[in-house]
Every structure is written in structure tokens, then in C-alpha cells.
Design a protein around this motif. Structure first.
Motif, short mmCIF file in Angstrom:
data_model
loop_
_atom_site.label_atom_id
_atom_site.label_comp_id
_atom_site.label_asym_id
_atom_site.label_seq_id
_atom_site.Cartn_x
_atom_site.Cartn_y
_atom_site.Cartn_z
N ALA A 1 -40.91 -0.88 11.66
CA ALA A 1 -39.85 0.25 12.36
C ALA A 1 -38.78 -0.76 13.31
CB ALA A 1 -40.51 1.10 12.71
N GLY A 2 -39.25 -1.95 13.81
CA GLY A 2 -38.44 -2.49 14.53
C GLY A 2 -37.47 -3.46 14.02
N LEU A 3 -37.83 -3.75 12.68
CA LEU A 3 -37.18 -4.67 12.08
C LEU A 3 -35.56 -4.20 11.61
CD1 LEU A 3 -39.77 -6.45 9.74
CD2 LEU A 3 -38.63 -7.45 11.85
N ALA A 4 -34.67 -5.04 11.48
CA ALA A 4 -33.34 -4.61 11.13
C ALA A 4 -33.28 -4.75 9.44
CB ALA A 4 -32.31 -5.42 11.70
N SER A 5 -32.55 -3.51 8.84
CA SER A 5 -32.30 -3.66 7.51
C SER A 5 -31.52 -5.07 6.94
CB SER A 5 -31.47 -2.52 6.94
OG SER A 5 -31.27 -2.75 5.56
N SER A 6 -32.20 -5.61 5.87
CA SER A 6 -31.54 -6.56 5.33
C SER A 6 -32.02 -7.97 6.33
CB SER A 6 -29.92 -6.76 5.24
OG SER A 6 -29.58 -5.83 4.43
N GLN A 7 -33.05 -7.68 7.03
CA GLN A 7 -33.27 -9.20 7.69
C GLN A 7 -34.37 -9.80 7.00
OE1 GLN A 7 -35.43 -7.87 11.54
NE2 GLN A 7 -35.06 -9.84 12.52
N ASN A 8 -34.10 -11.39 7.20
CA ASN A 8 -35.00 -12.26 6.20
C ASN A 8 -36.38 -12.52 7.05
OD1 ASN A 8 -32.81 -12.97 4.72
ND2 ASN A 8 -31.89 -14.41 6.11
N LEU A 9 -37.27 -12.19 6.19
CA LEU A 9 -38.68 -12.69 6.68
C LEU A 9 -39.16 -13.66 5.75
CD1 LEU A 9 -39.90 -8.75 6.64
CD2 LEU A 9 -38.78 -10.04 8.39
N LEU A 10 -40.26 -14.45 6.51
CA LEU A 10 -40.72 -15.37 5.95
C LEU A 10 -42.26 -15.37 6.03
CD1 LEU A 10 -38.73 -18.55 7.47
CD2 LEU A 10 -38.44 -17.42 5.19
N ALA A 11 -42.88 -15.24 4.94
CA ALA A 11 -44.33 -15.28 4.88
C ALA A 11 -45.18 -16.40 4.36
CB ALA A 11 -44.80 -13.88 4.20
N LEU A 12 -46.10 -17.41 5.04
CA LEU A 12 -46.27 -18.59 4.39
C LEU A 12 -47.77 -18.43 4.37
CD1 LEU A 12 -46.38 -21.81 4.18
CD2 LEU A 12 -46.44 -21.93 6.68
N SER A 13 -48.26 -18.91 3.29
CA SER A 13 -49.70 -18.73 3.10
C SER A 13 -50.22 -20.05 2.24
CB SER A 13 -50.30 -17.69 2.01
OG SER A 13 -51.34 -17.39 1.86
N GLY A 14 -51.43 -20.49 2.49
CA GLY A 14 -51.94 -21.67 1.88
C GLY A 14 -52.39 -21.92 0.79
#
Length: 251
Positions: A190-203
Motif C-alpha cells: 500500500a505504501g508503494l507508488a504505482s509503476s515503481q521498480n521492484l527487485l526480488a533476488l533469489s538463489g
């Protein structure tokens, strides 16, 4: 109704289908008069119908529908590549769940290692997997499948603006079993702006090494928990992406 991707740009009127798409039309056993949905990856989709059969298949595009089925954020899944066909499965499901980009990574514990022409071939193959998944799931924008690269090289390539302000409620998440904090996804999203870039890193299989986790954290990634169980390399990034996708209300 069959959905097909064409590079485009598409416009209203008659269109001769390229040979590879004609083979798809034949496999689907489409007949003259059957309705079709076509999209070119630039947004929205075209409604039309088949007006002549293979081998010289032609469609008539009638109207453009400005419909989007994307997540409100541009999510990049950076994943230590699992071996064999599991990476194909991961790309397919990541596309269905709304990833904007998949970045295949080579890490200390990676089984699959690619470079040069072999890496380019695999990236092209995974891009085709993503295209087919878009045709199936209703997405009108293709996710980008990046060239495989080393984890440290990828982290060094990220611009500072991507990582700035990441913090506990930030935009850069690291799936680290046993080390992460529980993330209240609903409040966080809910606190993220629309169109914000998110990175999810996994091994990869066996996870990231302690040094790699420390390297990612120094770069601004925040370790998050996906529960008390140890997830497979192809499951963890999808679990994180699904948790994000679940925060988006249905249209």
C-alpha cells in the motif's frame, strides 16, 4: 478464443500472418471466420477473425481494445538459475504472475552456467516461453528475459537510484531462508507508488552463499522471510511474486 503475439505494430485491416504464426494457427485447427485476439506487446489487444486459411493465412483486425493486465509495479525477478527444465517452468509462471523482467543469474552454487552463444540461445528460448505464457494468460506486454550474468556483475550494474532508500520498507527484496524478516505485504504494498521498480533476488539450488547474501545486503537488498519451510530454487521467487500479485485488487 485464440490469442497470438505478433511483433507489429498492428493496425486495423487485413494482415497476412508470418510463417511461424501460420503453423500455430494450423496447430490450433482454426477455420475461416474464427475469432482471434492479437497483441504486439505495445499495450492493449486487437480483435479480429481469420479470413483465409493456411498456408496463406490472413486475418482481419477490426478494433483495438485498450486493456492492460499488468501489476502496478515493474517487478524484476533476479534468480539463480535452477537446472534443466525448471528454469523454463519458472519463466512461464513468472510471466503468468506478472513479472516485468526475469534476470537469470550465475552464483557460487549454480549448477547451470552459460556464456557467449549458449547464453544467447537460452535467453532467446526463455523469451519464447514468456511469449507463449502471455498468449495463454492474457498479458499484452511481454516480460524481458535478460541475458544470464554473474550475480556480482548484475549487482554492480544496478544504478544507485534503483537501490536508494530501499530500507525495511524498500524496493529490493532478498529471499534468504532463516535470515529474513516477515514482510506484511498488504501494508508494505500500500505504501508503494504505482509503476515503481521492484527487485526480488533469489538463489539457486542450495541458496546464495553467506558472502553473496552479504554482498546483496550491502547493495541495499533487505532479506525477507517466505515462511519456515525451505523452498526450492524455482519456488521461492514465485512465492514472493505471488505475494505481491495478491495485493492487487481484481479489476
Amino acid at each position: 478464443m485464440a490469442r497470438l503475439h505478433l511483433p507489429g505494430p498492428l493496425s486495423a485491416g487485413l494482415l497476412d500472418l508470418p510463417r511461424d504464426i501460420v503453423r500455430h494457427v494450423q496447430a490450433l485447427r482454426l477455420r475461416v471466420g474464427d475469432d482471434l485476439t492479437l497483441f504486439d506487446g505495445r499495450g492493449g489487444e486487437w480483435q479480429g477473425h481469420l479470413v483465409s486459411p493456411p498456408p496463406a493465412a490472413r486475418v482481419e483486425l477490426l478494433r483495438h481494445v485498450a486493456v492492460e493486465r499488468e501489476l502496478p509495479w515493474a517487478v524484476t525477478l533476479a534468480v539463480g538459475m535452477p537446472a534443466n527444465e525448471r528454469m523454463d517452468w519458472l519463466v512461464e509462471k513468472a510471466t503468468e504472475l506478472g513479472a516485468a523482467q526475469v534476470q537469470p543469474l550465475m552464483t557460487v552454487r549454480s549448477v547451470l552456467r552459460l556464456d557467449g552463444e549458449r547464453a544467447a540461445r537460452r535467453a532467446a528460448h526463455w523469451q519464447a516461453v514468456a511469449q507463449a505464457a502471455c498468449e495463454q494468460c492474457g498479458r499484452n506486454r511481454l516480460p524481458q528475459i535478460a541475458m544470464p550474468t554473474r550475480l556480482d556483475t548484475w549487482l554492480a550494474s544496478l544504478p544507485p537510484a534503483t537501490l536508494s532508500g530501499s530500507g525495511a520498507a524498500g524496493r529490493c527484496m532478498l529471499a534468504a531462508p532463516g535470515e529474513g524478516q516477515a514482510l506484511p505485504f498488504a501494508a508494505w504494498a500500500a505504501g508503494l507508488a504505482s509503476s515503481q521498480n521492484l527487485l526480488a533476488l533469489s538463489g539457486p539450488e542450495g541458496g546464495l552463499s553467506a558472502d553473496e547474501i552479504a554482498l546483496a545486503q550491502r547493495a541495499g537488498f533487505v532479506a525477507v522471510s517466505l515462511g519456515p519451510r525451505v523452498l526450492r530454487a524455482e519456488t521461492a521467487p514465485l512465492a514472493l511474486l505471488a505475494a505481491l500479485a495478491a495485493q492487487v485488487p481484481p479489476h
